[in-house]
Design an enzyme around this catalytic site. Structure first.
Site, PDB file in Angstrom:
ATOM      1  CE  LYS A   1      91.743  78.246  28.211  1.00 17.80           C
ATOM      2  NZ  LYS A   1      92.811  78.963  28.883  1.00 17.80           N
TER       3      LYS A   1
HETATM    4  C1  LIG Z   1      98.281  78.970  30.348  1.00 16.73           C
HETATM    5  C2  LIG Z   1      97.899  79.650  29.081  1.00 16.73           C
HETATM    6  N1  LIG Z   1      98.811  79.763  28.102  1.00 16.73           N
HETATM    7  C3  LIG Z   1      98.522  80.363  26.940  1.00 16.73           C
HETATM    8  C4  LIG Z   1      97.285  80.914  26.694  1.00 16.73           C
HETATM    9  C5  LIG Z   1      96.979  81.545  25.378  1.00 16.73           C
HETATM   10  O1  LIG Z   1      96.124  80.740  24.632  1.00 16.73           O
HETATM   11  P1  LIG Z   1      95.074  81.377  23.614  1.00 16.73           P
HETATM   12  O2  LIG Z   1      95.836  82.273  22.725  1.00 16.73           O
HETATM   13  O3  LIG Z   1      94.486  80.226  22.908  1.00 16.73           O
HETATM   14  O4  LIG Z   1      94.085  82.134  24.440  1.00 16.73           O
HETATM   15  C6  LIG Z   1      96.298  80.829  27.693  1.00 16.73           C
HETATM   16  C7  LIG Z   1      94.969  81.408  27.497  1.00 16.73           C
HETATM   17  O5  LIG Z   1      94.013  80.740  27.276  1.00 16.73           O
HETATM   18  C8  LIG Z   1      96.605  80.173  28.907  1.00 16.73           C
HETATM   19  O6  LIG Z   1      95.702  80.062  29.874  1.00 16.73           O
END
Ligand SMILES: Cc1ncc(COP(=O)(O)O)c(C=O)c1O
Length: 310
Positions: free
Chosen positions: A156
Site C-alpha cells: 500500500k
Molecule cells: C486499492 C485498494 N484496494 C483494496 C482495498 C481494500 O483493502 P482493505 O480491505 O484492507 O481496506 C483498498 C483499501 O485500503 C485499496 O486502497
C-alpha cells in the site's frame, strides 16, 4: 470537544502540530507506505473498536519490506500507540486511522536507499465512503491497474494512489460512484479503493492477488464470514469484465467502503439492479462484527477507551 492527536517524530502531539517539510522525500516521490484502519463507534458499549489492528500492521510490515523502509516497532508498541491516540482524541463516532511509514529525509533524488525513515499515525472522524444501502453505480475504468512489475499493488504505497485517483476522478466526473479497473491482461482487478466480488449461482468469486489487487483485509474478513456464517466458499480466480455484467450479484469491499453492493456497471443493471440477497446478508453480519456486536469475532476488535460502561 474531541481533538485529534497524532504520533509524529516519536511523540504524541495534537494533529495540528504534526507538519512535514516540503522537501520531505516521501512528499516529493510517493515513497511512503500506509494503512487505512477503521475505528468503529459502538454506542451501547460507549467504545471505539479498532478493526483488525494486527492484520493491518502485518500488511504495513510487508509494504515496508518492499519499499526498504526500516520499521523498528514491536507489535505491542504499535497497538498501544494506536489505541492511545484514539483515546486521547476522544471521539464518539466512526474514525479512520492512518499509520504511515515514510522516507523522511529532506533531500532530493529518486531512490529508496541511503535515506532516513520515520513513522506517523493520525486519526480522523470518518463516516461512510460509498453508500452501502443504496449500492454503487460503477464504470469500467479506461485506466489499467498498475502491474506488479511497475509498482507492486500488494504494497500500500502512497505513490500507487495516483493510479487510483486517475480512475476515481474519471468515474466521478462521468457520473459514476466508483471505477473498476482491469489489469493489463484485461481481467478484472479491483476498484480504486476496494476489492471486488461476484456472486454467480450461489458461489462467490473474486480476483486473485495475481490480478494486481491490494490483498484487502475486508476481503479476507468477508471470505471468512461467508464461509463460517453462510457456508459459502469463495473461489479466487481470474474474472472477466463481461462476467460482472451477467453476475447475479456484485459487491465491493474495503476498510472505507465496508461491503458496498455494485448495482450497475457501464449502464447495465447487475442482477435486479439493487443490492442482492447474499450481499445483504453478508453485509448485515459484517456490520455487527466490525462494531464489536458479535462475540465470536470480538478478537478482531480492539477497544480503545479504558473507561468502559460496566
Ligand atoms: C486499492 C485498494 N484496494 C483494496 C482495498 C481494500 O483493502 P482493505 O480491505 O484492507 O481496506 C483498498 C483499501 O485500503 C485499496 O486502497
Amino acid at each position: 470537544m474531541p481533538t485529534p492527536y497524532a504520533y509524529f517524530k516519536k511523540q504524541i502531539v495534537p494533529l495540528s502540530e504534526a507538519k512535514i517539510s516540503v522537501v520531505t522525500h516521501a512528499f516529493n516521490y510517493g515513497t511512503a507506505v500506509f494503512e487505512g484502519i477503521r475505528g468503529n463507534w459502538n454506542e451501547d458499549d460507549e467504545q471505539v473498536y479498532v478493526f483488525r489492528l494486527k492484520e493491518h500492521y502485518a500488511r504495513l510490515r510487508k509494504s515496508c519490506r518492499i519499499m526498504r523502509i526500516d520499521f523498528p516497532y514491536s507489535d505491542e508498541e504499535l497497538y498501544s500507540l494506536t489505541t492511545r491516540i484514539v483515546e486521547m482524541s476522544g471521539y464518539r463516532e466512526d474514525l479512520y486511522l492512518r499509520p504511515l511509514a515514510y522516507k523522511s529525509s529532506e533531500v532530493l533524488g529518486v531512490r529508496l536507499h541511503d535515506l532516513e525513515d520515520d513513522f506517523l499515525i493520525f486519526v480522523q472522524p470518518f463516516g461512510p465512503y460509498l453508500d452501502p444501502d443504496k449500492g454503487a453505480r460503477c464504470c469500467t475504468s479506461t485506466w489499467r491497474r498498475v502491474e506488479d512489475t511497475a509498482i507492486p499493488a500488494r504494497a500500500k504505497i502512497t505513490g500507487i494512489y495516483a493510479n487510483s485517483a486517475l480512475a476515481k476522478t474519471e468515474a466521478n466526473l462521468n457520473g459514476f460512484d466508483e471505477a473498476i479497473m482491469l489489469d493489463e491482461r484485461g481481467h478484472v482487478s479491483e476498484g480504486s479503493g476496494e476489492n471486488i466480488f461476484v456472486v454467480q449461482d450461489d458461489r462467490i468469486i473474486t480476483p486473485p492477488p495475481s490480478s494486481n489487487i491490494l490483498v484487502g483485509i475486508t476481503r479476507e474478513t468477508v471470505i471468512t464470514l461467508a464461509r463460517e456464517e453462510l457456508g459459502v466458499e469463495t473461489v479466487e480466480r481470474d474474472v472477466d469484465r463481461s462476467e460482472l455484467y451477467t453476475a447475479d450479484e456484485c459487491f465491493m469491499t474495503g476498510t472505507a467502503a465496508h461491503v458496498t453492493p455494485v448495482v450497475e456497471l457501464d449502464h447495465r443493471p447487475i442482477g435486479e439492479g439493487k443490492p442482492g440477497p447474499l450481499t445483504t446478508r453478508l453485509s448485515r453480519i459484517y456490520f455487527d462484527v466490525i462494531r464489536g456486536k458479535n462475540p465470536k469475532y470480538l478478537h478482531w476488535c480492539t477497544p480503545c477507551y479504558s473507561k468502559v460502561k460496566a
